[in-house]
Structure formats: C-alpha cells, structure tokens
Design a protein around this motif. Structure first.
Motif, PDB file in Angstrom:
ATOM      1  N   ARG A  64     -14.068  56.189 -87.358  1.00  0.00           N
ATOM      2  CA  ARG A  64     -14.121  55.048 -86.454  1.00  0.00           C
ATOM      3  C   ARG A  64     -14.561  53.811 -87.199  1.00  0.00           C
ATOM      4  NH1 ARG A  64     -20.024  55.025 -83.675  1.00  0.00           N
ATOM      5  NH2 ARG A  64     -21.024  55.578 -85.602  1.00  0.00           N
ATOM      6  N   LYS A  65     -14.160  52.706 -86.652  1.00  0.00           N
ATOM      7  CA  LYS A  65     -14.620  51.402 -87.110  1.00  0.00           C
ATOM      8  C   LYS A  65     -14.888  50.590 -85.857  1.00  0.00           C
ATOM      9  CE  LYS A  65     -13.149  47.097 -89.172  1.00  0.00           C
ATOM     10  NZ  LYS A  65     -12.028  46.350 -89.711  1.00  0.00           N
ATOM     11  N   ILE A  66     -16.081  50.056 -85.782  1.00  0.00           N
ATOM     12  CA  ILE A  66     -16.440  49.213 -84.649  1.00  0.00           C
ATOM     13  C   ILE A  66     -16.736  47.821 -85.188  1.00  0.00           C
ATOM     14  CG2 ILE A  66     -18.090  48.798 -82.794  1.00  0.00           C
ATOM     15  CD1 ILE A  66     -18.567  51.841 -82.742  1.00  0.00           C
ATOM     16  N   ARG A  67     -16.098  46.852 -84.594  1.00  0.00           N
ATOM     17  CA  ARG A  67     -16.341  45.448 -84.930  1.00  0.00           C
ATOM     18  C   ARG A  67     -16.908  44.809 -83.678  1.00  0.00           C
ATOM     19  NH1 ARG A  67     -12.534  40.501 -86.114  1.00  0.00           N
ATOM     20  NH2 ARG A  67     -11.419  41.302 -84.328  1.00  0.00           N
ATOM     21  N   GLN A  68     -18.089  44.228 -83.813  1.00  0.00           N
ATOM     22  CA  GLN A  68     -18.818  43.731 -82.655  1.00  0.00           C
ATOM     23  C   GLN A  68     -19.269  42.299 -82.900  1.00  0.00           C
ATOM     24  OE1 GLN A  68     -22.841  45.377 -82.170  1.00  0.00           O
ATOM     25  NE2 GLN A  68     -22.191  46.007 -80.127  1.00  0.00           N
ATOM     26  N   LYS A  69     -19.058  41.460 -81.906  1.00  0.00           N
ATOM     27  CA  LYS A  69     -19.517  40.076 -81.998  1.00  0.00           C
ATOM     28  C   LYS A  69     -20.495  39.831 -80.851  1.00  0.00           C
ATOM     29  CE  LYS A  69     -17.789  35.327 -82.203  1.00  0.00           C
ATOM     30  NZ  LYS A  69     -16.585  34.496 -82.098  1.00  0.00           N
ATOM     31  N   THR A 129     -14.344  42.731 -73.916  1.00  0.00           N
ATOM     32  CA  THR A 129     -15.207  41.553 -73.899  1.00  0.00           C
ATOM     33  C   THR A 129     -16.155  41.704 -72.724  1.00  0.00           C
ATOM     34  OG1 THR A 129     -13.616  40.328 -72.584  1.00  0.00           O
ATOM     35  CG2 THR A 129     -13.520  40.028 -74.964  1.00  0.00           C
ATOM     36  N   GLY A 130     -17.293  41.086 -72.841  1.00  0.00           N
ATOM     37  CA  GLY A 130     -18.281  41.189 -71.783  1.00  0.00           C
ATOM     38  C   GLY A 130     -18.982  39.863 -71.561  1.00  0.00           C
ATOM     39  N   THR A 131     -19.947  39.916 -70.700  1.00  0.00           N
ATOM     40  CA  THR A 131     -20.724  38.722 -70.433  1.00  0.00           C
ATOM     41  C   THR A 131     -21.654  38.444 -71.605  1.00  0.00           C
ATOM     42  OG1 THR A 131     -22.358  40.073 -69.300  1.00  0.00           O
ATOM     43  CG2 THR A 131     -20.642  39.074 -67.945  1.00  0.00           C
ATOM     44  N   TYR A 132     -22.229  37.314 -71.614  1.00  0.00           N
ATOM     45  CA  TYR A 132     -23.187  36.908 -72.651  1.00  0.00           C
ATOM     46  C   TYR A 132     -22.557  36.860 -74.044  1.00  0.00           C
ATOM     47  CZ  TYR A 132     -26.342  37.874 -68.826  1.00  0.00           C
ATOM     48  OH  TYR A 132     -26.941  37.895 -67.593  1.00  0.00           O
ATOM     49  N   PHE A 148     -18.143  40.706 -77.708  1.00  0.00           N
ATOM     50  CA  PHE A 148     -16.787  41.193 -77.965  1.00  0.00           C
ATOM     51  C   PHE A 148     -16.917  42.465 -78.804  1.00  0.00           C
ATOM     52  CE2 PHE A 148     -13.366  41.550 -81.079  1.00  0.00           C
ATOM     53  CZ  PHE A 148     -12.250  41.590 -80.255  1.00  0.00           C
ATOM     54  N   ILE A 149     -16.190  43.531 -78.440  1.00  0.00           N
ATOM     55  CA  ILE A 149     -16.222  44.791 -79.195  1.00  0.00           C
ATOM     56  C   ILE A 149     -14.792  45.266 -79.418  1.00  0.00           C
ATOM     57  CG2 ILE A 149     -16.928  47.209 -79.199  1.00  0.00           C
ATOM     58  CD1 ILE A 149     -19.321  46.431 -77.514  1.00  0.00           C
ATOM     59  N   GLU A 150     -14.516  45.676 -80.630  1.00  0.00           N
ATOM     60  CA  GLU A 150     -13.237  46.280 -80.997  1.00  0.00           C
ATOM     61  C   GLU A 150     -13.549  47.661 -81.565  1.00  0.00           C
ATOM     62  OE1 GLU A 150      -9.597  44.314 -83.134  1.00  0.00           O
ATOM     63  OE2 GLU A 150     -11.090  44.920 -84.617  1.00  0.00           O
ATOM     64  N   TYR A 151     -12.960  48.703 -80.982  1.00  0.00           N
ATOM     65  CA  TYR A 151     -13.254  50.079 -81.343  1.00  0.00           C
ATOM     66  C   TYR A 151     -11.969  50.738 -81.819  1.00  0.00           C
ATOM     67  CZ  TYR A 151     -15.127  54.810 -80.895  1.00  0.00           C
ATOM     68  OH  TYR A 151     -15.540  56.092 -81.156  1.00  0.00           O
ATOM     69  N   CYS A 152     -11.954  51.171 -83.078  1.00  0.00           N
ATOM     70  CA  CYS A 152     -10.754  51.773 -83.669  1.00  0.00           C
ATOM     71  C   CYS A 152     -11.075  53.190 -84.137  1.00  0.00           C
ATOM     72  CB  CYS A 152     -10.286  50.965 -84.869  1.00  0.00           C
ATOM     73  SG  CYS A 152     -10.123  49.207 -84.560  1.00  0.00           S
ATOM     74  N   THR A 153     -10.195  54.138 -83.867  1.00  0.00           N
ATOM     75  CA  THR A 153     -10.339  55.502 -84.364  1.00  0.00           C
ATOM     76  C   THR A 153      -9.071  55.890 -85.105  1.00  0.00           C
ATOM     77  OG1 THR A 153      -9.571  56.365 -82.248  1.00  0.00           O
ATOM     78  CG2 THR A 153     -11.948  56.285 -82.589  1.00  0.00           C
ATOM     79  N   CYS A 154      -9.225  56.752 -86.095  1.00  0.00           N
ATOM     80  CA  CYS A 154      -8.074  57.180 -86.899  1.00  0.00           C
ATOM     81  C   CYS A 154      -8.345  58.553 -87.485  1.00  0.00           C
ATOM     82  CB  CYS A 154      -7.797  56.176 -88.014  1.00  0.00           C
ATOM     83  SG  CYS A 154      -9.149  55.986 -89.193  1.00  0.00           S
TER      84      CYS A 154
END
Length: 148
Positions: free
Chosen positions: A69-74, A104-107, A110-116
């Motif tokens: 997995r790779k998670i990219r979070q802002k 995307t959420g409040t406040y 932003f989250i991007e969740y990738c699995t491979c």
C-alpha cells in the motif's frame, strides 16, 4: 530430452508462480521519519519488508498481508506519505494498479489510498506493469499441450 526440458521448465514456472502469489515484499516507511519516503520516492535508505513475515493485526485475526500500500495524505496543506504491507483493500480497481481510492474531508483533509500486488516493491511508484503470472501461465499451458 526436449520433452524433459520442457516439463522441467513448466515445473519451475509453476513454482515461481506460487512463490509470487503467496508472498510479496513492500517498501516500509513514513515521510515523517524519512523525507525520502515522499514522492519522488528514493528507496536507497528504505527497508523492504517481507509481508508474509508480518505478525498481523490484533483487530483482524487470521488475515495476512498480501498486498502493498501507499497512502498519500494532505492535512492542512502538509503532505505525508506512508508505505507498507496492506491487509485489506482492492488491488488495482478495474485492473489498473495506478487507480487509487481518493477521499476528501472537512478541515482541509485529502487521502489517496493505493494497493498493489503486481511485483515486489510495487508501492514505490505508479508505473503500470502487467502481471507476469498471466504470462507464465500461458507459457506453461503451451508446454503442457506439447507434452500431452
């Protein structure tokens, strides 16, 4: 002699497929600990983890990590990256591992969740590589037709 060689090659191919299907190694890092974990990814100082050696998660008994997995979070404008073994998720929605779930959420979150699971270390980037298992299966099937 040629048939024995083809049979041996087919057995070796099947063994490599089973090894591929039941174990994967993934990059394991957090950008908060090592900035090389962010994109662009620099694995020169990163450990690669054998997911079948992972202990598992207490709240998911009996479930083994079988993907990367790779998670990219802002959060509030700051990007964070997490890479490691994945226990749950869908691999390559629509057959394309470059496709990730985005939320995307409040406040300002932003989250991007990738699995491979296409290859060891597949959580390093988004370049698409076809599953080598399919190719191996096709080659083995052709060899079996010749033997029979």
């Amino acid at each position: 002699m040629a048939q024995w060689f083809k049979y041996s090659l087919c057995v070796i191919t099947l063994i490599s497929i089973f090894g591929y299907a039941f174990g994967i190694k993934c990059w394991d890092c957090r950008s908060s600990n090592d900035p090389k974990c962010a994109d662009p990814f620099d694995n020169s100082s990163m450990p690669i983890t054998d997911c079948k050696q992972e202990k598992g998660l207490a709240h998911l008994p009996g479930i083994k990590a079988q993907m990367c997995r790779k998670i990219r979070q802002k959060v509030n404008g700051v990007w964070r990256y997490f890479r490691g073994c994945a226990y749950l998720g869908e691999v390559g929605i629509q057959g394309d591992e470059r496709f990730c779930l985005m939320r995307t959420g409040t406040y300002n979150i932003f989250i991007e969740y990738c699995t491979c699971n296409s290859k060891d270390g597949c959580n390093s980037s988004f370049s698409f590589t076809p599953m080598p298992v399919l190719l191996m299966f096709m080659v083995c099937t052709n060899f079996m037709k010749v033997l029979l």
